[in-house]
Write a protein that holds these residues in place. Structure first.
Motif, PDB file in Angstrom:
ATOM      1  N   SER A 114      17.202   6.236  -4.784  1.00 39.71           N
ATOM      2  CA  SER A 114      15.852   6.064  -4.242  1.00 39.71           C
ATOM      3  C   SER A 114      14.798   5.919  -5.331  1.00 39.71           C
ATOM      4  O   SER A 114      13.622   5.748  -5.033  1.00 39.71           O
ATOM      5  CB  SER A 114      15.513   7.239  -3.330  1.00 39.71           C
ATOM      6  N   ASN A 115      15.241   6.006  -6.586  1.00 43.07           N
ATOM      7  CA  ASN A 115      14.356   5.745  -7.723  1.00 43.07           C
ATOM      8  C   ASN A 115      13.110   6.626  -7.639  1.00 43.07           C
ATOM      9  O   ASN A 115      13.225   7.813  -7.367  1.00 43.07           O
ATOM     10  CB  ASN A 115      14.039   4.242  -7.764  1.00 43.07           C
ATOM     11  N   ASP A 116      11.927   6.050  -7.847  1.00 50.26           N
ATOM     12  CA  ASP A 116      10.710   6.881  -7.822  1.00 50.26           C
ATOM     13  C   ASP A 116      10.109   6.947  -6.426  1.00 50.26           C
ATOM     14  O   ASP A 116       8.957   7.342  -6.268  1.00 50.26           O
ATOM     15  CB  ASP A 116       9.687   6.355  -8.837  1.00 50.26           C
ATOM     16  N   GLY A 117      10.882   6.549  -5.410  1.00 51.77           N
ATOM     17  CA  GLY A 117      10.402   6.638  -4.035  1.00 51.77           C
ATOM     18  C   GLY A 117       9.602   5.427  -3.586  1.00 51.77           C
ATOM     19  O   GLY A 117       8.956   5.450  -2.544  1.00 51.77           O
ATOM     20  N   TYR A 118       9.692   4.339  -4.346  1.00 52.00           N
ATOM     21  CA  TYR A 118       8.896   3.130  -4.075  1.00 52.00           C
ATOM     22  C   TYR A 118       9.149   2.576  -2.670  1.00 52.00           C
ATOM     23  O   TYR A 118       8.283   1.957  -2.086  1.00 52.00           O
ATOM     24  CB  TYR A 118       9.223   2.046  -5.119  1.00 52.00           C
ATOM     25  N   LEU A 119      10.348   2.807  -2.119  1.00 51.71           N
ATOM     26  CA  LEU A 119      10.674   2.266  -0.803  1.00 51.71           C
ATOM     27  C   LEU A 119      10.447   3.309   0.294  1.00 51.71           C
ATOM     28  O   LEU A 119       9.808   3.041   1.299  1.00 51.71           O
ATOM     29  CB  LEU A 119      12.113   1.766  -0.802  1.00 51.71           C
ATOM     30  N   LEU A 120      10.971   4.518   0.054  1.00 52.14           N
ATOM     31  CA  LEU A 120      10.888   5.561   1.087  1.00 52.14           C
ATOM     32  C   LEU A 120       9.453   5.917   1.463  1.00 52.14           C
ATOM     33  O   LEU A 120       9.174   6.293   2.588  1.00 52.14           O
ATOM     34  CB  LEU A 120      11.652   6.809   0.633  1.00 52.14           C
ATOM     35  N   ARG A 121       8.545   5.786   0.508  1.00 52.27           N
ATOM     36  CA  ARG A 121       7.160   6.173   0.819  1.00 52.27           C
ATOM     37  C   ARG A 121       6.584   5.329   1.963  1.00 52.27           C
ATOM     38  O   ARG A 121       5.749   5.798   2.721  1.00 52.27           O
ATOM     39  CB  ARG A 121       6.278   6.107  -0.427  1.00 52.27           C
ATOM     40  N   HIS A 122       7.082   4.107   2.131  1.00 50.96           N
ATOM     41  CA  HIS A 122       6.600   3.265   3.235  1.00 50.96           C
ATOM     42  C   HIS A 122       7.063   3.796   4.591  1.00 50.96           C
ATOM     43  O   HIS A 122       6.362   3.665   5.586  1.00 50.96           O
ATOM     44  CB  HIS A 122       7.071   1.819   3.054  1.00 50.96           C
ATOM     45  N   PHE A 123       8.266   4.386   4.650  1.00 52.72           N
ATOM     46  CA  PHE A 123       8.733   4.991   5.904  1.00 52.72           C
ATOM     47  C   PHE A 123       7.896   6.218   6.245  1.00 52.72           C
ATOM     48  O   PHE A 123       7.523   6.434   7.393  1.00 52.72           O
ATOM     49  CB  PHE A 123      10.210   5.403   5.790  1.00 52.72           C
ATOM     50  N   ILE A 124       7.619   7.033   5.214  1.00 58.62           N
ATOM     51  CA  ILE A 124       6.816   8.242   5.428  1.00 58.62           C
ATOM     52  C   ILE A 124       5.460   7.885   6.040  1.00 58.62           C
ATOM     53  O   ILE A 124       4.986   8.539   6.957  1.00 58.62           O
ATOM     54  CB  ILE A 124       6.642   9.024   4.102  1.00 58.62           C
ATOM     55  N   GLN A 125       4.883   6.798   5.550  1.00 58.24           N
ATOM     56  CA  GLN A 125       3.586   6.343   6.075  1.00 58.24           C
ATOM     57  C   GLN A 125       3.662   6.022   7.561  1.00 58.24           C
ATOM     58  O   GLN A 125       2.674   6.107   8.272  1.00 58.24           O
ATOM     59  CB  GLN A 125       3.099   5.112   5.296  1.00 58.24           C
ATOM     60  N   SER A 126       4.864   5.636   8.042  1.00 56.47           N
ATOM     61  CA  SER A 126       5.032   5.341   9.474  1.00 56.47           C
ATOM     62  C   SER A 126       5.527   6.559  10.244  1.00 56.47           C
ATOM     63  O   SER A 126       5.949   6.432  11.400  1.00 56.47           O
ATOM     64  CB  SER A 126       6.024   4.191   9.671  1.00 56.47           C
ATOM     65  N   GLY A 127       5.557   7.709   9.601  1.00 55.97           N
ATOM     66  CA  GLY A 127       5.953   8.936  10.286  1.00 55.97           C
ATOM     67  C   GLY A 127       7.459   9.114  10.455  1.00 55.97           C
ATOM     68  O   GLY A 127       7.906   9.924  11.263  1.00 55.97           O
ATOM     69  N   ILE A 128       8.236   8.356   9.717  1.00 58.27           N
ATOM     70  CA  ILE A 128       9.698   8.463   9.829  1.00 58.27           C
ATOM     71  C   ILE A 128      10.217   9.377   8.713  1.00 58.27           C
ATOM     72  O   ILE A 128       9.780   9.276   7.562  1.00 58.27           O
ATOM     73  CB  ILE A 128      10.336   7.053   9.730  1.00 58.27           C
ATOM     74  N   ARG A 129      11.145  10.275   9.080  1.00 55.78           N
ATOM     75  CA  ARG A 129      11.676  11.207   8.086  1.00 55.78           C
ATOM     76  C   ARG A 129      12.565  10.476   7.090  1.00 55.78           C
ATOM     77  O   ARG A 129      13.240   9.505   7.444  1.00 55.78           O
ATOM     78  CB  ARG A 129      12.484  12.306   8.773  1.00 55.78           C
ATOM     79  N   VAL A 130      12.596  10.968   5.860  1.00 51.47           N
ATOM     80  CA  VAL A 130      13.414  10.308   4.827  1.00 51.47           C
ATOM     81  C   VAL A 130      14.136  11.347   3.987  1.00 51.47           C
ATOM     82  O   VAL A 130      13.769  12.514   3.943  1.00 51.47           O
ATOM     83  CB  VAL A 130      12.554   9.439   3.875  1.00 51.47           C
TER      84      VAL A 130
END
Ligand SMILES: [Zn+2]
Length: 416
Positions: A114-130
């Motif tokens: 997941s590296n520095d979270g560059y991708l997962l942070r977009h899911f968090i913004q939509s309220g999806i758990r990661v």
């Protein structure tokens, strides 16, 4: 084949299917580790065989296990967020997949590497758990500080069991640009299969093996990059662990990647036509035949000789040549071409983690792009051809003026 005790994975037997039917495809000789960027000039760099081999049984391209993973990955200095085009790619992917799977707050998304979270942070913004998995501590800590839960260890079947028991099955598993970097690709795929139930979709992105022949991308060969994936290899490896390759998309990233979609192999899953079409493209250029690679190896050796001659000629004309992009691909090209110190003055890179370090083995200084102008370059060679448009834009607006700009791949070519 049995009894691998003295034989080497990736050289004597295939890391995906264990066949001993491997042939040498592109041999670059002994090279230093591309991403080991020293803080001081070294008198000597360790070098290790770098030979791309192809398994004629399952179609996996691979280099041998000659350097330990610990040495290769503990001090990884590639932050995804450093590349603007990559961030945009991630945002688009998240938007599309959230719609495709109708992801909601009840689902969670697992990303491996997941590296520095560059991708997962977009899911968090939509309220999806990661949940992220990232073994490089320096990179993972950036994600953790931003509130992205991240396990800091290498992914495998053991970790997969722990994740399932603690978090349940993810709705989506993402593994982008990681499968190629895993020495034990079988245990990795086994781990993915453990985390997959009938609701789970798996998305794997990786550059195509075919690029090396189609676009001369031999500079993507380096020690950290154990595997070079083809559709056939992914399909066969997935099947071994009860997964089915159901769809393949061709993407522009990294000079041509595939996004492979896997799900559990049951009565409801059938591959789309894209899978067969992609396999046909590989077969059309004889991707798994020795003859096609004999020709490619010859082209690569010729390229390397001519690249070195180009630098020597420019130096004899009194031109000062600089590079742009201290990526692994630059190290592969420079070292495979046996470039000597002084033939390139320095290499610019926008990533602060790389600046003020040295690239092996000619101790090439890595500098900030902003200081290029003050060093009066005549020629700038772009090694990061995958983001050359982005860099060209920078040169034209903020970079040094009146210089020649060349790009390395697919051929050494002047672009400004
Ligand atoms: Zn194989």
């Amino acid at each position: 084949m049995k009894g691998h005790s003295t034989s080497i994975r990736g050289a004597d037997f295939c890391r995906a299917c264990k066949s001993d039917q491997l042939f040498s495809a592109v041999n670059l000789g002994a090279l230093p580790i591309a991403n080991e960027l020293s803080k001081i000039r070294l008198n000597e760099y360790d070098s290790f065989e770098l030979n791309l081999r192809i398994c004629s049984d399952c179609g996996l391209g691979q280099v041998a296990d000659v350097v330990s993973s610990d040495r290769l990955f503990t001090d990884y200095r590639y932050l995804s967020s450093a590349s603007q085009s990559f961030i945009e790619h991630a945002a688009n992917f998240v938007k599309n997949v959230t719609e495709k799977l109708s992801l909601s707050e009840n689902d969670y998304v697992l990303e491996i590497a997941s590296n520095d979270g560059y991708l997962l942070r977009h899911f968090i913004q939509s309220g999806i758990r990661v949940l992220g998995v990232e073994p490089a501590l320096n990179v993972a800590s950036v994600a953790i500080l931003q509130g992205i839960p991240t396990i800091t260890d290498f992914f495998g079947s053991k970790m997969a069991e722990d994740i399932v028991s603690q978090h349940g099955y993810p709705r989506l598993i993402i593994a982008n640009n990681v499968l190629a970097h895993v020495p034990d690709i079988q245990d990795f795929m086994k781990g993915i299969s453990i985390l997959t139930n009938s609701e789970t979709l798996v998305s794997i992105e990786n550059p195509r093996l075919r690029n090396i022949i189609e676009n001369n991308q031999f500079d993507t060969i380096y020690h950290e990059h154990f595997s070079y994936l083809s559709c056939k290899a992914v399909s066969e490896l997935s099947q071994k662990f009860g997964l089915l390759l159901v769809d393949v998309e061709n993407l522009e990233t990294h000079g041509g990647s595939n996004r492979y979609w896997l799900r559990i192999d049951n009565a409801e899953s059938t591959p789309l036509r894209s899978v067969m079409e992609e396999m046909r493209k590989d077969e059309a250029i004889n991707l798994f035949q020795n003859s096609a690679w004999e020709r490619q190896d010859f082209l690569v050796q010729t390229y390397l000789r001519e690249f070195r001659e180009f630098l020597q000629e420019k130096k004899s004309q009194g031109k000062s040549v600089f590079g742009y992009g201290a990526a692994a691909k630059a190290s592969t090209l420079l070292n495979a071409a046996r470039v000597q110190s002084g033939e390139i003055v320095a290499i610019a890179d926008a990533s602060p983690e790389k600046q003020e370090r040295f690239m092996p083995h000619m101790n090439l200084p890595i500098i900030k792009p902003e200081i290029l102008s003050s060093l009066n370059p005549d020629i700038l060679i772009l090694f990061v051809w995958n983001i050359s448009t982005e860099i060209l834009k920078w040169i034209e607006t903020k970079g040094p003026s009146g210089i020649e700009v060349w790009v390395t791949i697919p051929e050494l070519k002047r672009i400004l």
